[in-house]
Design an enzyme around this catalytic site. Sequence first.
Site, mmCIF file in Angstrom:
data_model
loop_
_atom_site.group_PDB
_atom_site.id
_atom_site.type_symbol
_atom_site.label_atom_id
_atom_site.label_comp_id
_atom_site.label_asym_id
_atom_site.label_seq_id
_atom_site.Cartn_x
_atom_site.Cartn_y
_atom_site.Cartn_z
ATOM 1 N N CYS A 165 40.043 26.467 43.760
ATOM 2 C CA CYS A 165 40.805 27.532 44.422
ATOM 3 C C CYS A 165 40.415 28.935 43.974
ATOM 4 C CB CYS A 165 42.300 27.310 44.206
ATOM 5 S SG CYS A 165 42.971 25.904 45.127
ATOM 6 N N GLY A 216 38.241 28.101 36.656
ATOM 7 C CA GLY A 216 37.354 27.375 37.565
ATOM 8 C C GLY A 216 38.191 26.648 38.587
ATOM 9 N N ASN A 252 46.311 34.545 44.113
ATOM 10 C CA ASN A 252 45.190 34.021 43.343
ATOM 11 C C ASN A 252 44.338 35.145 42.753
ATOM 12 O OD1 ASN A 252 45.869 31.378 43.585
ATOM 13 N ND2 ASN A 252 44.316 30.847 45.090
#
Length: 446
Positions: free
Chosen positions: A271, A268, A219
């Site tokens: 996560c 946004g 991420n």
Amino acid sequence: MALKITVIGTGYLGATHAAAMAELGFEVLGLDVQPEKIEMLRRGEVPMYEPGLEELLRRHVAGIEGSTGRLRFTTSYEEVGAFGDVHFVCVNTPQKHGEYACDMSYVEAAFDALAPHLTRPALVVGKSTVPVGSAARLAQRLTAAAPVGADAELAWNPEFLREGLAVQDTLHPDRIVVGVAGDRAEALLREVYATPIAEGSPFVVMDYPTAELVKTSANSFLATKISFINAMAEVCEAADGDVVKLAEAIGHDERIGKKFLRAGIGFGGGCLPKDIRAFMARAGELGADQALTFLREVDSINMRRRGHMVELARDAVGGSFLGKRVAVLGATFKPDSDDVRDSPALNVAGQIHLQGGQVTVYDPKGMVNAERLFPTLGYAESALEAVRGAHVVLHLTEWREFRELDPAVLAEVATERRVLDGRNALDPALWRKAGWTYRALGRPNA
């Protein structure tokens, strides 16, 4: 004897995982502490919009005509403990209020509630995104509280679902990552995922801390890539460049690739933002904070994009929003979802409203959630109604419906024909042909 699977927590991740496990042929029991959510799932309904999920659920939920009956739901941990061989923990790990750190209270509560009911050998599998070091601590906590003791084993199996593609990502994952402390846990997870493994999904085995780091690392990399191209958009604005052409050119380099290089108002959702902040917080606790200081700038660039869109909109209507009508196309943080958590689109709409603009929002799937979060904004039942009377139109979520709009039809109802493309996804030539003034982020002259 076939494994029986339980899924603890039936939100976005858990409901999808439970339905997918039933699709793979397992008997599945899902648990949630919210009775109203369980009742909804028992009817074959899902509490969120996710393409294909409700159909998958109805194919397996017991009591629905024509279903396999392999999937049931309960609020009883005692029933879960007695039923399952493998227990997947899929509860939420939100950002702590007022802090960057991850709130582990829901995960810890789930482990504490499950452990006393583990009276025979079982594997507990964490899927929630947690700070590195959590699994080792939870493994000790589980062993200490479970009647079966060390035969209650732990594994960590991070999820990599993309909202809008969650069913596909669960049934046909691009990789299966498992953090284990022993051969039995690995063998059980190979059995659980036998079908996707046979189809070619890589099965990557590692220790607890590495497995915990995989999701946050992935991420963080994606967030960095998005913020990089948005930083380049800022440079293009200053230098009269074109960020779309820039992204196309560098994307041909196979070391870089084309994905996640579309400049816009930023990322946004539930996560990326909270995961990179929690990662920074955990690195600080470990004494490795310097390693992730770049993520602060990644976060800063991302938040700056929202403010820049507000500035462009204000300039477009003459320097003040007072008395101006603003149409916002999009409320969710991404298309093919009804998720409005930390939505850049709603953030921009809210800022404009606070500055005196009369904002009307339309989104194909996110209206109910948006209105619950921002009740003071105006909402329309269609893109056409949102644009009616508008002095400027903001395209902020990349729904296919918006890309396929007829700008000539919209031009007939708008007060002034100005459109700001916050996702670089509309066709500038088509909109200009219909008489619109078109402006996109990072493309001052496009």
